[in-house]
Design a protein around this motif. Structure first.
Motif, mmCIF file in Angstrom:
data_model
loop_
_atom_site.group_PDB
_atom_site.id
_atom_site.type_symbol
_atom_site.label_atom_id
_atom_site.label_comp_id
_atom_site.label_asym_id
_atom_site.label_seq_id
_atom_site.Cartn_x
_atom_site.Cartn_y
_atom_site.Cartn_z
ATOM 1 N N GLY A 201 0.782 -1.230 0.000
ATOM 2 C CA GLY A 201 0.000 0.000 0.000
ATOM 3 C C GLY A 201 0.816 1.283 0.000
ATOM 4 N N VAL A 202 2.144 1.167 -0.094
ATOM 5 C CA VAL A 202 3.020 2.341 -0.077
ATOM 6 C C VAL A 202 3.713 2.481 -1.435
ATOM 7 N N GLY A 203 3.610 3.670 -2.043
ATOM 8 C CA GLY A 203 4.324 3.938 -3.280
ATOM 9 C C GLY A 203 5.797 4.151 -3.012
ATOM 10 N N ARG A 204 6.644 3.710 -3.967
ATOM 11 C CA ARG A 204 8.092 3.770 -3.739
ATOM 12 C C ARG A 204 8.802 4.326 -4.965
ATOM 13 N N ILE A 205 9.626 5.349 -4.756
ATOM 14 C CA ILE A 205 10.385 5.959 -5.847
ATOM 15 C C ILE A 205 11.781 6.321 -5.371
ATOM 16 N N ARG A 206 12.676 6.547 -6.357
ATOM 17 C CA ARG A 206 14.007 7.090 -6.092
ATOM 18 C C ARG A 206 14.107 8.460 -6.741
ATOM 19 N N MET A 207 14.970 9.327 -6.185
ATOM 20 C CA MET A 207 15.004 10.702 -6.669
ATOM 21 C C MET A 207 16.389 11.310 -6.519
ATOM 22 N N ARG A 208 16.740 12.163 -7.484
ATOM 23 C CA ARG A 208 17.856 13.106 -7.338
ATOM 24 C C ARG A 208 17.305 14.495 -7.638
ATOM 25 N N VAL A 209 17.973 15.527 -7.095
ATOM 26 C CA VAL A 209 17.415 16.872 -7.213
ATOM 27 C C VAL A 209 18.508 17.900 -7.455
ATOM 28 N N PHE A 210 18.163 18.883 -8.285
ATOM 29 C CA PHE A 210 18.972 20.093 -8.450
ATOM 30 C C PHE A 210 18.171 21.240 -7.857
ATOM 31 N N GLU A 211 18.709 21.855 -6.789
ATOM 32 C CA GLU A 211 17.997 22.948 -6.120
ATOM 33 C C GLU A 211 18.474 24.287 -6.657
ATOM 34 N N ARG A 212 17.529 25.148 -6.987
ATOM 35 C CA ARG A 212 17.882 26.489 -7.461
ATOM 36 C C ARG A 212 18.660 27.213 -6.367
ATOM 37 N N GLY A 213 19.686 27.922 -6.771
ATOM 38 C CA GLY A 213 20.486 28.675 -5.817
ATOM 39 C C GLY A 213 21.458 27.822 -5.025
ATOM 40 N N VAL A 214 21.492 26.505 -5.289
ATOM 41 C CA VAL A 214 22.348 25.614 -4.505
ATOM 42 C C VAL A 214 23.131 24.668 -5.418
ATOM 43 N N GLY A 215 22.421 23.900 -6.261
ATOM 44 C CA GLY A 215 23.020 22.830 -7.036
ATOM 45 C C GLY A 215 22.441 21.500 -6.593
ATOM 46 N N GLU A 216 23.109 20.400 -6.945
ATOM 47 C CA GLU A 216 22.596 19.107 -6.487
ATOM 48 C C GLU A 216 22.794 18.978 -4.982
ATOM 49 N N THR A 217 21.763 18.499 -4.299
ATOM 50 C CA THR A 217 21.846 18.225 -2.868
ATOM 51 C C THR A 217 21.512 16.763 -2.625
ATOM 52 N N LEU A 218 21.911 16.260 -1.453
ATOM 53 C CA LEU A 218 21.648 14.867 -1.118
ATOM 54 C C LEU A 218 20.175 14.607 -0.840
ATOM 55 N N SER A 219 19.430 15.679 -0.622
ATOM 56 C CA SER A 219 18.008 15.529 -0.306
ATOM 57 C C SER A 219 17.349 16.898 -0.428
ATOM 58 N N CYS A 220 16.043 16.890 -0.691
ATOM 59 C CA CYS A 220 15.240 18.124 -0.715
ATOM 60 C C CYS A 220 13.854 17.750 -0.244
ATOM 61 N N GLY A 221 13.444 18.266 0.909
ATOM 62 C CA GLY A 221 12.178 17.845 1.502
ATOM 63 C C GLY A 221 10.963 18.163 0.653
ATOM 64 N N THR A 222 10.827 19.422 0.247
ATOM 65 C CA THR A 222 9.682 19.763 -0.594
ATOM 66 C C THR A 222 9.801 19.078 -1.950
ATOM 67 N N GLY A 223 11.041 18.844 -2.413
ATOM 68 C CA GLY A 223 11.239 18.127 -3.658
ATOM 69 C C GLY A 223 10.798 16.681 -3.573
ATOM 70 N N VAL A 224 11.039 16.052 -2.431
ATOM 71 C CA VAL A 224 10.574 14.686 -2.199
ATOM 72 C C VAL A 224 9.046 14.640 -2.271
ATOM 73 N N ALA A 225 8.403 15.605 -1.617
ATOM 74 C CA ALA A 225 6.937 15.659 -1.649
ATOM 75 C C ALA A 225 6.445 15.909 -3.075
#
Length: 289
Positions: free
Chosen positions: A208-232
């Motif tokens: 019953g739980v959806g599962r995904i993997r993610m990488r993110v490029f944050e504006r003003g920062v670059g790639e980060t190991l995690s982004c909370g709002t990006g995960v959502a």
């Protein structure tokens, strides 16, 4: 004139921050100060800076103060630019308040942000923040990124800050992305956007739980190991693509760890909640020129 400030280094799933307490807004933290503090070679190092200030001591905190939120999270990107919100940052901010005795989590903790007041509680993963209402639209945007042979369509998502989510076909494609260079969005959003690249697990839904993997490029920062709002945003986009019957609860793996996302009904509409750990690593003092 040089000013010496105390700081704490904290992170949430590897998304790291310089935390500075400035309850009454006495510090003069310029964009250049923030950029130097967040620089990983010439400063402390961090994806951003969290200034802990009373809502009554910052102009943007007026609405938060009126709603009873004593503390305001003045979040700045690593380049010094002002940002609306940071999901991982809210957890680190809450942990700092609780560990330093400035607040308690015996009841839900409300903190002010430029994207409205956010409420935090304890969770099995550490802390859970109600990110509030969200929006996913179907406006067309093409995303070019180094490592992708052709542009890919992106999905807009708004969680108080802007996101564009891109679906990839395999874990290998996700790993081969070169996010040392900013992705190009066409058309480019006026205020820029964080860009999330996602791959669904196989199977997508387990127990019953959806599962995904993610990488993110944050504006003003670059790639980060995690982004909370990006995960959502990533979970909401994949749920949108999956259509009817998609789960309300998601597990998202990022390079820095695992975060949880769930949707809950609320009086003003559906809210998205983000859960995950927060850690304070060390404290010190630094003198700003």
């Amino acid at each position: 004139m040089p000013q010496t400030v105390a700081f704490t280094k904290g992170h949430g799933t590897g998304n790291d921050f310089v935390v500075i307490a400035d309850p009454d807004g006495a510090l003069d933290l310029t964009d250049d100060h923030v950029a130097i503090l967040c620089d990983r070679r010439f400063g402390i190092g961090g994806d951003g800076l969290l200034r802990v200030i009373r809502s009554t001591s910052i102009d943007e905190g007026a609405a938060a103060a009126a709603s009873g939120a004593e503390w305001f999270m003045d979040y700045r990107n690593a380049d010094g630019s002002v940002a609306e919100m940071c999901g991982n940052g809210t957890r680190v901010f809450a942990k700092y308040l609780v560990d330093t005795g400035l607040a308690s989590l015996e009841e839900p903790l409300r903190i002010g942000t430029r994207a409205g007041v956010k409420t935090l509680t304890r969770s099995t993963l550490g802390f859970e923040v109600d990110l509030g209402r969200w929006d996913v639209d179907d406006d067309d945007v093409l995303v070019r990124a180094r490592g992708l042979s052709v542009p890919r369509p992106g999905q807009h998502a708004d969680l108080g800050n802007p996101h564009v989510v891109v679906a990839l076909s395999s874990v290998e494609e996700l790993q081969d992305l070169d996010l040392t260079v900013a992705p190009i969005l066409d058309p480019a959003p006026p205020a820029g956007a964080n860009v999330e690249f996602v791959v669904p697990e196989d199977p997508l839904v387990h127990d019953g739980v959806g599962r995904i993997r993610m990488r993110v490029f944050e504006r003003g920062v670059g790639e980060t190991l995690s982004c909370g709002t990006g995960v959502a945003a990533a979970a909401l986009a994949v749920r949108h693509w999956a259509g009817a019957g998609a789960p309300e609860q998601w597990s998202v793996d990022v390079p820095g760890g695992r975060l949880g996302v769930r949707l809950v009904p609320h009086a003003d509409g559906s809210h998205v909640l983000l859960s995950g750990p927060a850690a304070l690593v060390y404290t010190g003092e630094i003198t700003l020129a």
